[in-house]
Enzyme design. Structure first.
Site, short mmCIF file in Angstrom:
data_model
loop_
_atom_site.label_atom_id
_atom_site.label_comp_id
_atom_site.label_asym_id
_atom_site.label_seq_id
_atom_site.Cartn_x
_atom_site.Cartn_y
_atom_site.Cartn_z
N LYS A 4 39.66 9.02 -24.99
CA LYS A 4 41.01 8.49 -24.77
C LYS A 4 41.76 8.41 -26.11
CE LYS A 4 38.73 6.53 -20.98
NZ LYS A 4 39.24 7.10 -19.80
N TRP A 58 35.58 -0.03 -13.43
CA TRP A 58 34.54 0.26 -14.43
C TRP A 58 33.65 -0.95 -14.67
CZ3 TRP A 58 33.62 5.05 -14.72
CH2 TRP A 58 34.66 5.97 -14.64
N ASP A 103 33.40 -3.30 -23.15
CA ASP A 103 33.75 -1.90 -22.93
C ASP A 103 35.20 -1.71 -23.36
OD1 ASP A 103 34.40 0.60 -22.00
OD2 ASP A 103 33.87 0.24 -19.91
C1 LIG Z 1 37.06 1.47 -19.28
C2 LIG Z 1 36.17 2.63 -18.97
N1 LIG Z 1 34.83 2.46 -18.98
C3 LIG Z 1 33.99 3.47 -18.71
C4 LIG Z 1 34.45 4.74 -18.39
C5 LIG Z 1 33.47 5.82 -18.09
O1 LIG Z 1 33.45 6.71 -19.12
P1 LIG Z 1 32.52 8.02 -19.13
O2 LIG Z 1 33.09 8.95 -18.14
O3 LIG Z 1 32.63 8.47 -20.54
O4 LIG Z 1 31.14 7.60 -18.78
C6 LIG Z 1 35.84 4.97 -18.38
C7 LIG Z 1 36.36 6.32 -18.08
O5 LIG Z 1 37.51 6.53 -17.84
C8 LIG Z 1 36.70 3.89 -18.68
O6 LIG Z 1 38.04 4.07 -18.66
#
Ligand SMILES: Cc1ncc(COP(=O)(O)O)c(C=O)c1O
Length: 362
Positions: free
Chosen positions: A197, A101, A173
Site C-alpha cells: 500500500k 482483516w 496491523d
Molecule cells: C489491514 C490489512 N491487513 C491485512 C491484509 C492482508 O494482506 P496480505 O494480502 O498481504 O496478506 C490487508 C490487505 O489488504 C490489509 O489491508
C-alpha cells in the site's frame, strides 16, 4: 499513458521510484546485471537492503528498544505467526475487531490458542462504521498481547488516537496506513505492515518490534516461524525477496526526498480534506457511512443511490483515466484508496469528476 490509480493494494507506486527501477533494471550501478540477479550475500545487494532498513529506522525515529526487519508471507501470514510466537500455553490474547482483516487475524489466533474479543464495533449487518473509543474497550491485564488494526482497508475507518492497552503488549496491523504520518513506535510491541500500500510491491512485510517482546517469543516452533530469527539475522536468515526490498528502497528514497513523514502527513490530510469535503457537500448524492471521528485518511468509502449508479460511476471514472474505485466485494459501493503515492492533484481530479457526475445524475 499512466492512469490515476486508486487501487487498494497492490496500489500505485510513486513514478520516480518506478522510473529509477526502469533505469537500473538491466545494469544496476554498473554491475552488469539487475539487482534481482545479485546474490543476497553480496555487497551490491546488501547496500540496498541496509539502505532500506536505515531509511525506515531514521524516518520512524526508531528508539534503541526497537528493531525493524523484513519478512515475507504478507500480512495474512502474520495473523498466524503472531499467536504462534506469542500466544503461549495458559495465556489468552485480546483482539479488537474493527473490520474484516481483524476478524481474519482473530480466526487464525483461535486455531493456536485462547482468545478474547476486547471490543468490537461490528453492526448486526456485519459492517463496521467506526472504531471503538478507549472507554468501550476492556483489556485483560493478563493477556499475552492485544491486537488492533490501525486502519480498516475495507470499511474505511482508522484509529486517529491509538488505544492504550494498559501495559498489555500492543500488536498492531498497520498494513494500510504504515508511514502515512510520523509515528511513535515506542507505544507498540510489534507493528506489521504488508508493503503493497504505502511502501512498495507485495511480497515483503515490514516488522517494527520491541526487542524485549521478541525475546519472549516461543523457541519450540520451527526457526523459520520465529520473528527473532529474521530480527537476529538482518532479515536474511533465508533468501529475502530482493526485488521487492529494492523497490521498497526506491519508495523510501522518494519519501525521504519529499520531506519524509511530516511532509507526507500534510499532503495526506489535504487529500482527505478535499475528498471528504466533497462528500459532505454532496451528501444528498454520495452517502458516506463512516462516522466522522473514524474516517480513514487512506481509504474513503461511499455509495451512490443504486448499484447501477455505482457501476456507472466506476465506468465513467475509468473513461476519465481513474481506476481502482470499485468497493470491496464485501461492502460494495465505491472505495477511494489514496496512499502516499496518490497526489493532491489526483484527488482534485477525482473530486472534479464527482461534482460533474452528481450534476449529471442528481
Ligand atoms: C489491514 C490489512 N491487513 C491485512 C491484509 C492482508 O494482506 P496480505 O494480502 O498481504 O496478506 C490487508 C490487505 O489488504 C490489509 O489491508
Amino acid at each position: 499513458m499512466r492512469v490515476i490509480n486508486f487501487n487498494p493494494g497492490p496500489a500505485g507506486l510513486p513514478l520516480p521510484a518506478l522510473e529509477r527501477a526502469r533505469d537500473e533494471l538491466l545494469d544496476f550501478e554498473g554491475s552488469g546485471m539487475s539487482i534481482m540477479e545479485h546474490s543476497h550475500r553480496g555487497k551490491v545487494y546488501e547496500a540496498v537492503h541496509h539502505e532500506a532498513l536505515e531509511r525506515l529506522s531514521r524516518m520512524l525515529k526508531l528508539p534503541d528498544t526497537h528493531t525493524v526487519f523484513f519478512t515475507t508471507g504478507g500480512a495474512s501470514m502474520q495473523f498466524g505467526l503472531i499467536p504462534t510466537n506469542f500466544l503461549t500455553p495458559g495465556r489468552s490474547a485480546d483482539y479488537v475487531l474493527t473490520g474484516g482483516w481483524s476478524e481474519k487475524a482473530l480466526d487464525e489466533a483461535k486455531l493456536v490458542g485462547q482468545t478474547r474479543v476486547a471490543a468490537t464495533t461490528r453492526t448486526p449487518e456485519g459492517r463496521y462504521t467506526r472504531v471503538p473509543t478507549q472507554a468501550e474497550v476492556s483489556f485483560d491485564p493478563d493477556a499475552a498481547y492485544a491486537h488492533t488494526t490501525s486502519n480498516n482497508t475495507l470499511f474505511g475507518t482508522q484509529f486517529h488516537t491509538f488505544l492504550d492497552t494498559g501495559g498489555v503488549p500492543h500488536v498492531c496491523d498497520m498494513s494500510s496506513d504504515f508511514m502515512w504520518r510520523p509515528l511513535d513506535v515506542s507505544k507498540f510491541d510489534l507493528i506489521y505492515a504488508g508493503a503493497q500500500k504505502n511502501l512498495g510491491p507485495s511480497g515483503v512485510v515490514v516488522i517494527v518490534a520491541r526487542k524485549a517482546f521478541l525475546a519472549k517469543g516461543r523457541t519450540d516452533v520451527p526457526k523459520i516461524f520465529r520473528y527473532l530469527t529474521q530480527a537476529d539475522n538482518d532479515s536474511m536468515y533465508n533468501t529475502p525477496p530482493t526485488l521487492a526490498i529494492y523497490l521498497v528502497r526506491n519508495v523510501l528514497a522518494w519519501l525521504d526526498g519529499e520531506g519524509g513523514l511530516d511532509a507526507i502527513e500534510r499532503r495526506n490530510r489535504a487529500k482527505a480534506e478535499v475528498l471528504y469535503g466533497c462528500l459532505d457537500q454532496l451528501s444528498g448524492f454520495y452517502a458516506a457511512p463512516v462516522e466522522r471521528a473514524s474516517r480513514s485518511v487512506m481509504n474513503v468509502v461511499f455509495r451512490l443511490k443504486t448499484e447501477a449508479l455505482d457501476e456507472a460511476f466506476v465506468a465513467d471514472a475509468k473513461k476519465a483515466g481513474m481506476v481502482g474505485l470499485k468497493g470491496h466485494r464485501l461492502t460494495g459501493g465505491i472505495r477511494v484508496s489514496m496512499y502516499n503515492a496518490v497526489s493532491l492533484r489526483d484527488v482534485e481530479t477525482l473530486v472534479d469528476f464527482m461534482v460533474a457526475f452528481a450534476k449529471q445524475h442528481g
